[in-house]
Design a protein around this motif. Structure first.
Motif, short mmCIF file in Angstrom:
data_model
loop_
_atom_site.label_atom_id
_atom_site.label_comp_id
_atom_site.label_asym_id
_atom_site.label_seq_id
_atom_site.Cartn_x
_atom_site.Cartn_y
_atom_site.Cartn_z
N VAL A 13 0.83 -1.20 0.00
CA VAL A 13 0.00 0.00 0.00
C VAL A 13 0.87 1.26 0.00
CG1 VAL A 13 -1.66 1.34 1.37
CG2 VAL A 13 -1.98 -1.11 1.08
N VAL A 14 1.86 1.32 0.87
CA VAL A 14 2.71 2.50 0.97
C VAL A 14 3.57 2.65 -0.29
CG1 VAL A 14 4.61 3.58 2.27
CG2 VAL A 14 2.69 2.53 3.49
N PHE A 15 4.08 1.54 -0.82
CA PHE A 15 4.89 1.59 -2.03
C PHE A 15 4.11 2.21 -3.19
CE2 PHE A 15 6.56 -0.19 -5.96
CZ PHE A 15 7.92 0.00 -5.83
N LEU A 16 2.91 1.70 -3.41
CA LEU A 16 2.10 2.20 -4.52
C LEU A 16 1.68 3.66 -4.31
CD1 LEU A 16 -0.12 -0.89 -5.34
CD2 LEU A 16 1.65 0.13 -6.80
N ALA A 17 1.41 4.03 -3.07
CA ALA A 17 0.99 5.41 -2.79
C ALA A 17 2.16 6.38 -2.94
CB ALA A 17 0.39 5.51 -1.40
N GLU A 18 3.38 5.93 -2.63
CA GLU A 18 4.54 6.83 -2.67
C GLU A 18 5.12 6.98 -4.08
OE1 GLU A 18 7.22 9.53 -1.10
OE2 GLU A 18 5.42 8.71 -0.22
N LEU A 19 4.94 5.97 -4.93
CA LEU A 19 5.53 6.04 -6.28
C LEU A 19 5.17 7.31 -7.04
CD1 LEU A 19 5.59 2.55 -8.02
CD2 LEU A 19 7.51 4.06 -7.55
N PRO A 20 3.89 7.69 -7.08
CA PRO A 20 3.58 8.90 -7.85
C PRO A 20 3.86 10.20 -7.09
CG PRO A 20 1.57 7.92 -7.02
CD PRO A 20 2.69 6.99 -6.65
N ASP A 21 4.43 10.12 -5.91
CA ASP A 21 4.62 11.30 -5.08
C ASP A 21 5.80 12.14 -5.58
OD1 ASP A 21 3.57 12.57 -2.60
OD2 ASP A 21 5.66 12.37 -1.99
N LYS A 22 5.75 13.41 -5.26
CA LYS A 22 6.80 14.34 -5.69
C LYS A 22 8.15 14.01 -5.10
CE LYS A 22 5.43 17.61 -2.12
NZ LYS A 22 4.45 16.72 -1.53
N THR A 23 8.19 13.32 -3.95
CA THR A 23 9.48 13.01 -3.34
C THR A 23 10.23 11.94 -4.12
OG1 THR A 23 8.34 11.56 -1.80
CG2 THR A 23 8.89 13.75 -1.02
N ALA A 24 9.50 11.04 -4.79
CA ALA A 24 10.17 10.07 -5.65
C ALA A 24 10.86 10.80 -6.80
CB ALA A 24 9.16 9.05 -6.19
N LEU A 25 10.20 11.80 -7.33
CA LEU A 25 10.80 12.61 -8.40
C LEU A 25 11.97 13.44 -7.88
CD1 LEU A 25 7.53 13.79 -10.18
CD2 LEU A 25 9.08 11.96 -10.89
N GLY A 143 7.21 -2.50 7.27
CA GLY A 143 6.64 -2.46 5.92
C GLY A 143 6.70 -1.07 5.31
N ALA A 144 6.38 -0.06 6.12
CA ALA A 144 6.37 1.32 5.61
C ALA A 144 7.79 1.80 5.28
CB ALA A 144 5.72 2.25 6.63
N VAL A 145 8.74 1.54 6.19
CA VAL A 145 10.12 1.96 5.94
C VAL A 145 10.69 1.28 4.71
CG1 VAL A 145 12.49 1.73 6.82
CG2 VAL A 145 10.73 2.70 8.27
N LEU A 146 10.47 -0.03 4.59
CA LEU A 146 11.00 -0.75 3.42
C LEU A 146 10.37 -0.24 2.12
CD1 LEU A 146 11.26 -4.42 4.78
CD2 LEU A 146 13.12 -2.76 4.41
N ALA A 147 9.07 0.07 2.16
CA ALA A 147 8.40 0.59 0.97
C ALA A 147 8.97 1.96 0.58
CB ALA A 147 6.89 0.70 1.21
N LEU A 148 9.11 2.84 1.56
CA LEU A 148 9.63 4.18 1.28
C LEU A 148 11.07 4.12 0.80
CD1 LEU A 148 7.98 6.02 4.30
CD2 LEU A 148 7.38 6.29 1.88
N TRP A 149 11.86 3.24 1.41
CA TRP A 149 13.26 3.08 0.97
C TRP A 149 13.32 2.50 -0.45
CZ3 TRP A 149 16.02 0.73 5.86
CH2 TRP A 149 16.12 1.72 6.85
N ALA A 150 12.41 1.57 -0.74
CA ALA A 150 12.39 0.98 -2.09
C ALA A 150 12.04 2.03 -3.13
CB ALA A 150 11.39 -0.18 -2.14
N VAL A 151 11.04 2.86 -2.83
CA VAL A 151 10.66 3.92 -3.77
C VAL A 151 11.81 4.92 -3.93
CG1 VAL A 151 9.11 5.89 -4.14
CG2 VAL A 151 8.18 3.69 -3.42
N ALA A 152 12.44 5.27 -2.80
CA ALA A 152 13.58 6.19 -2.87
C ALA A 152 14.69 5.60 -3.72
CB ALA A 152 14.08 6.52 -1.46
N GLY A 153 14.99 4.32 -3.50
CA GLY A 153 16.03 3.65 -4.28
C GLY A 153 15.69 3.63 -5.76
N LEU A 154 14.45 3.30 -6.07
CA LEU A 154 14.02 3.31 -7.47
C LEU A 154 14.11 4.71 -8.07
CD1 LEU A 154 10.87 1.01 -7.43
CD2 LEU A 154 13.01 0.59 -8.63
N GLY A 155 13.67 5.69 -7.29
CA GLY A 155 13.72 7.06 -7.77
C GLY A 155 15.14 7.53 -8.01
#
Length: 193
Positions: A13-25, A143-155
């Motif tokens: 849930v957190v991964f999908l919600a964070e992907l389109p966020d401005k912080t990933a960009l 779960g939240a930390v890993l999701a946010l870190w994964a999105v950050a890493g992808l970004g």
């Protein structure tokens, strides 16, 4: 004990919600200008702080009667789904470049950017909701930390390639549908419980 099921649900849930966020960009932009490991260190530290605050807030909600918690989280999830569905693409903000490329300057810039941009953000509110819903702070936090870190890493490392292959609008709609489902489920539990 950490629940892998709760961790996996929160991660998704957190991964999908964070992907389109401005912080990933923002992570993508910082990653193209500076050493990726320095950027990630600062961004990861900021996300960890945000998750700790969100889980603490969500844990306070668990002190309320379960029906009230389910009703509150249901309404907040529905609100989050509405925000995602009505969200318009925003231009990325100009990111100021640190004067030198040292670890502390670059990671500090990443930390401050995420700390300010994510405060009270949808994923932080969602994490608090999930912590209240599952009453399992360690699993939700992990779960939240890993999701946010994964999105950050992808970004930071490969955001451009991902955004070319998967439309941002699709990612946003999937995240909104997941939140809608969680909202309806929470409200149903509030009424049925």
């Amino acid at each position: 004990m950490i629940s892998l099921t709760v961790t996996a649900v929160v991660f998704g849930v957190v991964f999908l919600a964070e992907l389109p966020d401005k912080t990933a960009l923002a992570g993508l932009v910082l990653g193209t200008r500076y050493r990726a490991s320095y950027v990630f260190a600062g961004v990861a530290a900021a996300f960890l702080l945000h998750v700790v605050l969100a889980v603490a807030a969500g844990s306070v909600l668990t002190l309320l009667p379960q029906q009230i918690v389910h009703a509150i989280t249901g309404v907040l999830f529905l609100g989050g789904a509405a925000v995602l569905l009505m969200k318009k693409d925003e231009d990325e903000d100009e990111i100021r470049k640190p004067e030198d490329q040292s670890f502390w300057k670059v990671s500090g810039a990443g930390f401050m950017l995420i700390l300010v941009a994510e405060f009270g953000d949808l994923t932080q509110i969602m994490t608090a909701n999930l912590a209240a819903r599952y009453d399992d702070p360690l699993s939700v936090g992990l779960g939240a930390v890993l999701a946010l870190w994964a999105v950050a890493g992808l970004g930071i490392v490969g955001g451009k390639a991902l955004m070319k292959r998967v439309p941002l609008a699709l990612i946003t709609k999937i995240a909104a549908l997941l939140m809608l489902g969680l909202g309806v489920w929470s409200l149903w539990e509030a009424v049925a419980g």
